[in-house]
Design an enzyme around this catalytic site. Structure first.
Site, PDB file in Angstrom:
ATOM      1  N   PHE A  55      16.935  15.941  -5.559  1.00 42.62           N
ATOM      2  CA  PHE A  55      17.756  14.566  -4.531  1.00 42.62           C
ATOM      3  C   PHE A  55      17.504  15.927  -2.934  1.00 42.62           C
ATOM      4  O   PHE A  55      18.206  14.994  -2.200  1.00 42.62           O
ATOM      5  CB  PHE A  55      19.189  13.659  -4.479  1.00 42.62           C
ATOM      6  CG  PHE A  55      19.760  12.860  -5.486  1.00 42.62           C
ATOM      7  CD1 PHE A  55      18.767  12.143  -6.161  1.00 42.62           C
ATOM      8  CD2 PHE A  55      20.702  13.501  -7.022  1.00 42.62           C
ATOM      9  CE1 PHE A  55      18.993  11.281  -7.184  1.00 42.62           C
ATOM     10  CE2 PHE A  55      20.110  13.091  -7.622  1.00 42.62           C
ATOM     11  CZ  PHE A  55      19.611  11.639  -8.344  1.00 42.62           C
TER      12      PHE A  55
ATOM     13  N   GLN B 103      13.772  22.873  -7.003  1.00 44.25           N
ATOM     14  CA  GLN B 103      12.340  21.982  -6.645  1.00 44.25           C
ATOM     15  C   GLN B 103      11.385  22.786  -5.634  1.00 44.25           C
ATOM     16  O   GLN B 103      10.177  21.894  -5.545  1.00 44.25           O
ATOM     17  CB  GLN B 103      12.538  20.390  -5.402  1.00 44.25           C
ATOM     18  CG  GLN B 103      14.283  19.628  -5.877  1.00 44.25           C
ATOM     19  CD  GLN B 103      14.675  18.857  -4.827  1.00 44.25           C
ATOM     20  OE1 GLN B 103      15.309  18.621  -4.658  1.00 44.25           O
ATOM     21  NE2 GLN B 103      13.263  18.127  -4.118  1.00 44.25           N
TER      22      GLN B 103
ATOM     23  N   GLU C  55      16.084  22.083  -2.980  1.00 40.60           N
ATOM     24  CA  GLU C  55      14.757  22.331  -1.950  1.00 40.60           C
ATOM     25  C   GLU C  55      14.927  24.023  -1.924  1.00 40.60           C
ATOM     26  O   GLU C  55      14.002  24.435  -2.668  1.00 40.60           O
ATOM     27  CB  GLU C  55      14.617  21.483  -1.298  1.00 40.60           C
ATOM     28  CG  GLU C  55      13.426  21.594  -0.161  1.00 40.60           C
ATOM     29  CD  GLU C  55      12.713  20.610   0.714  1.00 40.60           C
ATOM     30  OE1 GLU C  55      11.966  21.122   0.841  1.00 40.60           O
ATOM     31  OE2 GLU C  55      13.744  19.362   0.317  1.00 40.60           O
TER      32      GLU C  55
ATOM     33  N   GLU D 249      11.658   8.248  -1.569  1.00 39.33           N
ATOM     34  CA  GLU D 249      13.529   8.381  -0.267  1.00 39.33           C
ATOM     35  C   GLU D 249      13.228   6.840   0.162  1.00 39.33           C
ATOM     36  O   GLU D 249      14.313   6.328   0.635  1.00 39.33           O
ATOM     37  CB  GLU D 249      13.024   9.404   0.488  1.00 39.33           C
ATOM     38  CG  GLU D 249      13.187  10.764   0.028  1.00 39.33           C
ATOM     39  CD  GLU D 249      12.198  11.562   0.892  1.00 39.33           C
ATOM     40  OE1 GLU D 249      13.129  12.739   1.283  1.00 39.33           O
ATOM     41  OE2 GLU D 249      10.687  11.856   1.729  1.00 39.33           O
TER      42      GLU D 249
ATOM     43  N   ARG E 239      18.047  12.991  -0.008  1.00 40.12           N
ATOM     44  CA  ARG E 239      16.754  12.084   0.115  1.00 40.12           C
ATOM     45  C   ARG E 239      16.915  11.642   1.407  1.00 40.12           C
ATOM     46  O   ARG E 239      17.443  10.658   1.889  1.00 40.12           O
ATOM     47  CB  ARG E 239      17.555  11.064  -0.670  1.00 40.12           C
ATOM     48  CG  ARG E 239      16.345  10.322  -1.334  1.00 40.12           C
ATOM     49  CD  ARG E 239      17.248   9.837  -3.029  1.00 40.12           C
ATOM     50  NE  ARG E 239      15.273   9.201  -3.373  1.00 40.12           N
ATOM     51  CZ  ARG E 239      16.150   8.248  -4.517  1.00 40.12           C
ATOM     52  NH1 ARG E 239      17.413   8.522  -5.143  1.00 40.12           N
ATOM     53  NH2 ARG E 239      15.307   7.392  -5.578  1.00 40.12           N
TER      54      ARG E 239
ATOM     55  N   THR F  25       6.066  17.331   7.702  1.00 43.67           N
ATOM     56  CA  THR F  25       6.523  16.785   9.154  1.00 43.67           C
ATOM     57  C   THR F  25       5.923  19.161   9.074  1.00 43.67           C
ATOM     58  O   THR F  25       5.847  18.677  10.762  1.00 43.67           O
ATOM     59  CB  THR F  25       7.969  17.256  10.013  1.00 43.67           C
ATOM     60  OG1 THR F  25       8.693  17.659   8.909  1.00 43.67           O
ATOM     61  CG2 THR F  25       7.988  15.695  10.124  1.00 43.67           C
TER      62      THR F  25
ATOM     63  N   ARG G 156      13.214  14.554  11.802  1.00 46.89           N
ATOM     64  CA  ARG G 156      12.652  13.934  11.384  1.00 46.89           C
ATOM     65  C   ARG G 156      13.744  12.733  11.325  1.00 46.89           C
ATOM     66  O   ARG G 156      12.997  11.242  11.461  1.00 46.89           O
ATOM     67  CB  ARG G 156      12.775  13.722   9.371  1.00 46.89           C
ATOM     68  CG  ARG G 156      12.203  12.391   8.701  1.00 46.89           C
ATOM     69  CD  ARG G 156      12.208  12.976   7.382  1.00 46.89           C
ATOM     70  NE  ARG G 156      10.564  13.561   7.090  1.00 46.89           N
ATOM     71  CZ  ARG G 156       9.568  12.678   6.740  1.00 46.89           C
ATOM     72  NH1 ARG G 156       9.591  11.592   6.716  1.00 46.89           N
ATOM     73  NH2 ARG G 156       8.497  13.366   6.316  1.00 46.89           N
TER      74      ARG G 156
ATOM     75  N   PHE H 211      16.005  12.531   3.980  1.00 46.09           N
ATOM     76  CA  PHE H 211      15.748  13.976   5.237  1.00 46.09           C
ATOM     77  C   PHE H 211      15.910  13.953   6.635  1.00 46.09           C
ATOM     78  O   PHE H 211      14.900  13.687   7.459  1.00 46.09           O
ATOM     79  CB  PHE H 211      14.039  14.435   4.548  1.00 46.09           C
ATOM     80  CG  PHE H 211      14.090  16.403   5.259  1.00 46.09           C
ATOM     81  CD1 PHE H 211      14.394  17.260   4.139  1.00 46.09           C
ATOM     82  CD2 PHE H 211      12.970  16.866   6.096  1.00 46.09           C
ATOM     83  CE1 PHE H 211      14.272  18.001   4.325  1.00 46.09           C
ATOM     84  CE2 PHE H 211      13.146  18.303   6.510  1.00 46.09           C
ATOM     85  CZ  PHE H 211      13.610  18.324   5.581  1.00 46.09           C
TER      86      PHE H 211
END
Length: 770
Positions: free
Chosen positions: A237, A206, A241, A722, A351, A451, A319, A353
């Site tokens: 998902f 990702q 990342e 998400e 997903r 964020t 988050r 986060f």
């Protein structure tokens, strides 16, 4: 424009996914489907056998002597940095270098002529371990103050005083488990060495730019010497990342060391053992409230299992804190976040986060208040919702300016017949002992943007050819979410060409550089807008050419459905493109977009970390067998805000899929480690994702028709990747209600997540003993 063709409308249309036919026929090429280069080496990675240990000695002679083995790679063979930590903290090695910090950590890699030979050889190492004390629980981590990042405290007002002065008080604890990403395509990378030390890496990632940087760092190269490509992933998902980088780095190391192409594909067991999950949380709460259920003070403590390294745990937990309010105004609130280090695999993005864990906690608070007062939980939620002009500021100082949740909740409560069905559930429970039902309505308010502010940027490269066809490359990665078709729709409508004329190619770091991860539900927001900006540049150049060549003002030029009108002259888009080329006008343009308005003061914990909020609500009705704990979701009604949806068909798929994945997290997907820190649920035989039979028999999904983003996003759309996952909280709340009703007692919810049959039985036993 008299006589002109009608404008071509491509955006907001339910077009099929660009690879839908290829997916169905099996023609879509994933990395393992690519033709294998001549001389390809296959890799396997050896895993550690301890959760925490010092490697006193490792004998690799049997590995090197095994049939088919070409090379063995250890930490000593890395010419650059032995580190894949996304923030450069040096706490996440490619290969363990003397110290093992979780069961399954990579020790070394084997390159062989075929995959089976590599896998067999990887098991032949003789490792002498000195076991060390392992931290395998959050209780141990907190007692030892083992943290991957400093604790965080977000406060507004005086929560302790407000709770003490409240008429009613509750306290409780909710445990929520992790979740494996279980993408269909596992972690995989193919590295091909080029000239002068250059390296091409095809990675299922990702975040191509981060893989590029980390591969270059490990090889001791400049970033520009490494190109990373990804056409599509078989799911991500969040699990690709940061976690994709390790396997790309190992493949590149082998390709460099052997001067040959190298491919590394983890099998499912290795993938589940060696890669991070959703963060397990323990959420402790204490609340004070009045007789109507309005919260006067709330204290929350989140204790998160981050695993052995920091990875993205700081941002994930941030988050969670920023979503602990969910849909509710909390005048006096204290939210404490502990980011614990344990000797388990490093947990990572998933997903939502962190937002799902934060929302789940405050939703439990609402359910507990309703139980305490004997009220309908929906009435309690409505008492605490954010207001429109008052009571509309989050604990971190952001004003909720586009609050449509009251409208969404009212519409859903009506269309789902919530009031009538709740009465029916109460009557059912009075009449039955072997089965109990629950029904719950849960809202979602999800902030959209990274964020980490600097990541809110996107780039695109758009080229028009002399036959009028268009080629687009952008920084987003396609993982099945429909990003590519949305980009194509936006470009086609802007240039007024048929979508079949718009071609998109694999995301590559040598086309669009320095891109953020495709994550945080921002893929379409960033990349569609960047592509739109590039298309407008080309359109402006073509407008100038048409105006000049036809002797009219630029204002007299209009694009409509493959045709361009310049005064009384009409010509095809292709003819105008050729005319521009002959006039030596460039038909290539870049587009760059940076999300406006966002800012964040990390010290003060105040600001605007999100551009906007996406909203939704769900009603779930469930039934639980009180003898076995087995449960079934009987009906679900979802109403979700996608703004002005770019593609209702794709977005509906995201809403349905996100909800089901969230349902899996909260009902069946249980991760279990034994006392030695070994993951025992590492295959489909022991880890249960939702199957077709688990879907609600009555599954109703609606995109909020009146949705429109107030912020100037691309065509006023909203992110949809998400937020729908958290709609599944309605299922969890309904299950908790059913369990609480098992013995006819008025008891607070006592179920932890996932609400497996065992946990539901335990909750019902707890209710009976109360």
């Amino acid at each position: 424009m008299t006589g002109a063709r009608p404008a071509l409308t491509t955006v907001h249309q339910p077009l099929p996914h660009d690879s839908a036919r290829l997916h169905v026929t099996g023609e879509a090429r994933f990395i393992d489907d690519l033709p294998e280069p001549r001389g390809l080496l296959h890799l396997a990675v050896a895993r550690s056998g301890h959760a925490h240990a010092r490697m006193r000695k490792i004998n690799l002679a049997p590995v090197r002597a095994a049939a088919g083995v070409v090379r063995v790679l250890t930490a000593a063979d890395i010419p650059g940095a032995n580190d894949i930590s996304p923030k450069g903290l040096g706490d996440d090695p490619v290969f363990a270098d003397g110290l093992v910090r979780f069961y399954g950590q990579a020790l070394f890699a084997v390159a062989a002529a075929d995959r089976d030979s590599a896998r067999r050889a990887a098991r032949l190492a003789e490792v002498d371990y000195e076991p060390l004390p392992a931290v395998l629980s959050l209780e141990q981590a907190v007692a030892r103050e083992e943290y991957v990042a400093p604790p965080l405290l977000l406060e507004r007002g005086d929560a302790a005083r407000a709770i003490a002065q409240s008429e009613h008080k509750i306290k409780g604890r909710l445990c929520s488990g992790g979740q494996d990403h279980f993408y269909l395509e596992g972690q995989i990378a193919l590295a091909v060495p080029g000239e002068d030390g250059a390296m091409l890496v095809c990675s299922s990632t990702q975040h191509p730019a981060e893989v590029q940087r980390l591969v270059a760092q490990a090889l001791g190269l400049a970033d520009g010497a490494v190109t990373v490509e990804v056409r599509r992933m078989g799911g991500g998902f969040g699990g690709k990342e940061t976690q994709a980088a390790q396997w790309a780095v190992i493949a590149a190391l082998a390709a460099r060391a052997c001067n040959a192409p190298a491919k590394l594909r983890l099998d499912r067991d290795d993938d589940m053992v060696m890669t991070g999950k959703r963060h397990p949380f323990v959420s402790d709460y204490e609340a004070g409230f009045d007789g109507n259920g309005r919260v006067q003070g709330l204290a929350l403590t989140f204790t998160a299992d981050c695993g052995f390294s920091a990875d993205l745990s700081g941002a994930v937990n941030d988050r969670a804190v920023l979503h602990a309010d969910n849909a509710y105004y909390l005048e006096n609130v204290s939210i404490r976040s502990l980011r614990c280090r344990t000797n388990t695999v490093s947990n990572t993005a998933f997903r939502g986060f962190g937002a799902p864990q934060g929302m789940l906690a405050v939703e439990r608070v609402m359910e507990h208040i309703a139980s305490h007062l004997g009220l309908d939980a929906l009435a309690v939620r409505r008492k605490n919702l954010y207001g429109i002009r008052k009571r509309n500021t989050t604990p971190f100082g952001m004003t909720v300016t586009d609050n449509i949740l009251p409208r969404i909740i009212s519409r859903l409560a009506t269309t789902a017949s919530y009031k009538k069905r709740r009465v029916a559930v109460i009557n059912f429970n009075r009449a039955h002992t072997a089965r109990k039902k629950g029904i719950a309505l849960a809202p979602v308010k999800f902030g959209v943007a990274f964020t980490t502010s600097f990541m809110n940027q996107g780039g695109a490269l758009l080229q028009v050819y002399t036959d009028g066809s268009v080629h687009v490359n952008h920084g987003g990665a396609e993982m099945g979410q429909g990003l590519f078709i949305k980009v194509a729709q936006v470009v086609a409508e802007e240039l007024q060409v048929d979508i079949s004329r718009v071609h998109l190619s694999a995301t590559r770091t040598d086309k669009v550089p320095n891109t953020p991860a495709t994550a945080a539900s921002s893929g379409a927001d960033l990349n569609c807008m960047a592509a739109l900006i590039a298309a407008r540049k080309i359109k402006q150049r073509l407008t100038a050419v048409a105006a000049h060549s036809c002797g009219v003002a630029e204002s007299a030029v209009a694009f409509h459905n493959g045709e361009v009108a310049a005064g009384k002259t009409r010509l095809s888009f292709a003819a105008l493109a050729r005319r521009a080329w002959l006039a030596r006008v460039p038909l290539s343009a870049t587009g760059f977009y940076r999300t406006p308005k966002i800012h964040w003061d990390a010290k003060q914990k105040r600001g605007r970390p999100f551009l906007y909020f996406a909203y939704g609500a769900a009603v779930a009705e469930v039934v639980v067998d009180t003898r076995s704990g087995e449960s079934k979701v009987e009906r679900v009604d979802l109403l979700h805000d996608a703004g002005r949806s770019l593609n209702p068909a794709v977005d509906r798929g995201q809403i349905e899929g996100g909800f089901v994945q969230g349902m899996g997290w909260l009902t069946t997907e249980e991760l279990w480690w034994d006392a030695a820190g070994r993951l025992q649920t590492h295959a489909p035989s022991t880890y249960k994702i939702p199957a077709c039979a688990d879907l609600p028999a009555d599954f109703r999904v609606e995109i909020f028709a009146a949705g429109r983003n107030r912020e100037p996003t691309v065509h006023r759309s909203k992110a949809v990747g998400e937020p729908p996952l958290m709609l599944a909280i309605a299922v969890f709340n309904a299950l908790a209600q059913a369990a609480a009703a098992a013995h006819g007692k008025h008891a607070p919810p006592a179920v932890d997540a996932p609400a497996t049959p065992e946990r539901l039985l335990l909750a019902m036993q707890k209710t009976a003993a109360a």
